[in-house]
Write a protein that holds these residues in place. Structure first.
Motif, PDB file in Angstrom:
ATOM      1  N   ASP A  70       1.005  -1.283   0.024  1.00  0.00           N
ATOM      2  CA  ASP A  70       0.049   0.011   0.056  1.00  0.00           C
ATOM      3  C   ASP A  70       0.767   1.110  -0.089  1.00  0.00           C
ATOM      4  N   HIS A  71       2.179   1.091   0.225  1.00  0.00           N
ATOM      5  CA  HIS A  71       3.010   2.255   0.394  1.00  0.00           C
ATOM      6  C   HIS A  71       4.006   2.489  -0.545  1.00  0.00           C
ATOM      7  N   MET A  72       3.614   2.361  -1.720  1.00  0.00           N
ATOM      8  CA  MET A  72       4.704   2.367  -3.075  1.00  0.00           C
ATOM      9  C   MET A  72       3.850   3.679  -3.718  1.00  0.00           C
ATOM     10  N   PRO A  73       4.862   4.822  -3.744  1.00  0.00           N
ATOM     11  CA  PRO A  73       4.336   5.857  -4.488  1.00  0.00           C
ATOM     12  C   PRO A  73       3.728   5.691  -5.879  1.00  0.00           C
ATOM     13  N   GLU A  74       4.161   4.835  -6.712  1.00  0.00           N
ATOM     14  CA  GLU A  74       3.516   4.783  -7.968  1.00  0.00           C
ATOM     15  C   GLU A  74       2.039   4.076  -7.928  1.00  0.00           C
ATOM     16  N   LEU A  75       1.647   3.325  -6.797  1.00  0.00           N
ATOM     17  CA  LEU A  75       0.161   2.870  -6.845  1.00  0.00           C
ATOM     18  C   LEU A  75      -0.533   4.016  -6.710  1.00  0.00           C
ATOM     19  N   HIS A  76      -0.495   5.185  -6.283  1.00  0.00           N
ATOM     20  CA  HIS A  76      -1.521   6.135  -5.982  1.00  0.00           C
ATOM     21  C   HIS A  76      -1.381   7.424  -6.959  1.00  0.00           C
ATOM     22  N   TRP A  77      -0.403   7.242  -7.850  1.00  0.00           N
ATOM     23  CA  TRP A  77      -0.035   8.101  -8.936  1.00  0.00           C
ATOM     24  C   TRP A  77      -0.686   7.790  -9.925  1.00  0.00           C
ATOM     25  N   LEU A  78      -1.287   8.803 -10.714  1.00  0.00           N
ATOM     26  CA  LEU A  78      -2.380   8.554 -11.829  1.00  0.00           C
ATOM     27  C   LEU A  78      -1.418   7.707 -13.158  1.00  0.00           C
ATOM     28  N   LEU A  79      -0.199   8.230 -13.240  1.00  0.00           N
ATOM     29  CA  LEU A  79       0.094   7.596 -14.452  1.00  0.00           C
ATOM     30  C   LEU A  79       1.265   6.345 -13.920  1.00  0.00           C
ATOM     31  N   GLY A  80       1.192   5.929 -12.721  1.00  0.00           N
ATOM     32  CA  GLY A  80       1.883   4.811 -12.336  1.00  0.00           C
ATOM     33  C   GLY A  80       1.645   3.496 -12.889  1.00  0.00           C
ATOM     34  N   TYR A  81       0.516   3.057 -13.349  1.00  0.00           N
ATOM     35  CA  TYR A  81       0.121   1.930 -14.177  1.00  0.00           C
ATOM     36  C   TYR A  81       0.634   2.055 -15.273  1.00  0.00           C
ATOM     37  N   PRO A  82       0.408   3.104 -16.089  1.00  0.00           N
ATOM     38  CA  PRO A  82       0.863   3.070 -17.469  1.00  0.00           C
ATOM     39  C   PRO A  82       2.513   3.285 -17.568  1.00  0.00           C
ATOM     40  N   LEU A  83       3.159   3.763 -16.565  1.00  0.00           N
ATOM     41  CA  LEU A  83       4.249   3.867 -16.471  1.00  0.00           C
ATOM     42  C   LEU A  83       4.936   2.346 -16.380  1.00  0.00           C
ATOM     43  N   ALA A  84       4.327   1.706 -15.502  1.00  0.00           N
ATOM     44  CA  ALA A  84       4.831   0.236 -15.279  1.00  0.00           C
ATOM     45  C   ALA A  84       4.582  -0.604 -16.642  1.00  0.00           C
ATOM     46  N   LEU A  85       3.727  -0.216 -17.319  1.00  0.00           N
ATOM     47  CA  LEU A  85       3.648  -0.960 -18.833  1.00  0.00           C
ATOM     48  C   LEU A  85       4.593  -0.598 -19.493  1.00  0.00           C
ATOM     49  N   LEU A  86       4.840   0.838 -19.623  1.00  0.00           N
ATOM     50  CA  LEU A  86       5.845   1.362 -20.540  1.00  0.00           C
ATOM     51  C   LEU A  86       7.325   0.828 -20.230  1.00  0.00           C
ATOM     52  N   LEU A  87       7.312   0.671 -18.857  1.00  0.00           N
ATOM     53  CA  LEU A  87       8.557   0.208 -18.463  1.00  0.00           C
ATOM     54  C   LEU A  87       9.074  -1.428 -18.779  1.00  0.00           C
ATOM     55  N   MET A  88       7.735  -1.957 -18.872  1.00  0.00           N
ATOM     56  CA  MET A  88       7.774  -3.621 -19.303  1.00  0.00           C
ATOM     57  C   MET A  88       8.253  -3.557 -20.754  1.00  0.00           C
ATOM     58  N   LEU A  89       7.510  -2.680 -21.532  1.00  0.00           N
ATOM     59  CA  LEU A  89       7.706  -2.758 -22.825  1.00  0.00           C
ATOM     60  C   LEU A  89       8.960  -2.445 -23.626  1.00  0.00           C
ATOM     61  N   VAL A  90       9.520  -1.366 -22.854  1.00  0.00           N
ATOM     62  CA  VAL A  90      10.776  -0.772 -23.090  1.00  0.00           C
ATOM     63  C   VAL A  90      11.701  -1.612 -22.900  1.00  0.00           C
ATOM     64  N   THR A  91      11.740  -2.213 -21.669  1.00  0.00           N
ATOM     65  CA  THR A  91      12.674  -3.034 -21.193  1.00  0.00           C
ATOM     66  C   THR A  91      12.785  -4.499 -22.227  1.00  0.00           C
ATOM     67  N   SER A  92      11.659  -4.952 -22.617  1.00  0.00           N
ATOM     68  CA  SER A  92      11.335  -6.088 -23.414  1.00  0.00           C
ATOM     69  C   SER A  92      12.054  -5.747 -24.775  1.00  0.00           C
ATOM     70  N   LEU A  93      11.600  -4.646 -25.273  1.00  0.00           N
ATOM     71  CA  LEU A  93      11.916  -4.068 -26.652  1.00  0.00           C
ATOM     72  C   LEU A  93      13.554  -4.135 -26.807  1.00  0.00           C
ATOM     73  N   ARG A  94      14.164  -3.360 -25.553  1.00  0.00           N
ATOM     74  CA  ARG A  94      15.505  -3.355 -25.651  1.00  0.00           C
ATOM     75  C   ARG A  94      16.311  -4.527 -25.499  1.00  0.00           C
TER      76      ARG A  94
END
Length: 105
Positions: A70-94
């Motif tokens: 419950d204490h992860m800053p990204e969970l309560h941030w509006l762009l946290g979930y899209p950022l996590a998806l983007l991170l997964m996509l960019v890492t895999s593509l790289r």
């Protein structure tokens, strides 16, 4: 008799030499085939390892976000979930591009 025994000995020695040469050639061909099979197997292992690494990156990020923190800053941030998806996509593509450049894929 001695000359005849010497000729038989020479004939037998020649036959054994030919047999040894033929056996050596067969062993060389078998060694070559085994080497080619080993190289092909190494290429398969490279591809499997590369795909495992590519799939590991999003799995790692997804499992961290899948935990019940419950204490992860990204969970309560509006762009946290899209950022996590983007991170997964960019890492895999790289990783894909790196392995493709190194001719593992």
């Amino acid at each position: 008799m001695v000359e005849r025994a010497d000729s038989f000995r020479a004939l037998l020695q020649n036959a054994l030499t030919v047999q040894t040469t033929l056996l050596g050639q067969r062993q060389n061909e078998e060694t070559r085939r085994l080497t080619e099979a080993s190289l092909a197997q190494n290429e398969d292992v490279k591809k499997i390892s590369a795909w495992a690494a590519i799939l590991f990156a999003p799995t790692l990020v997804g499992t961290i976000y899948g935990m019940n923190f419950d204490h992860m800053p990204e969970l309560h941030w509006l762009l946290g979930y899209p950022l996590a998806l983007l991170l997964m996509l960019v890492t895999s593509l790289r990783l894909y591009l790196v392995f493709k450049h190194r001719r593992w894929l």
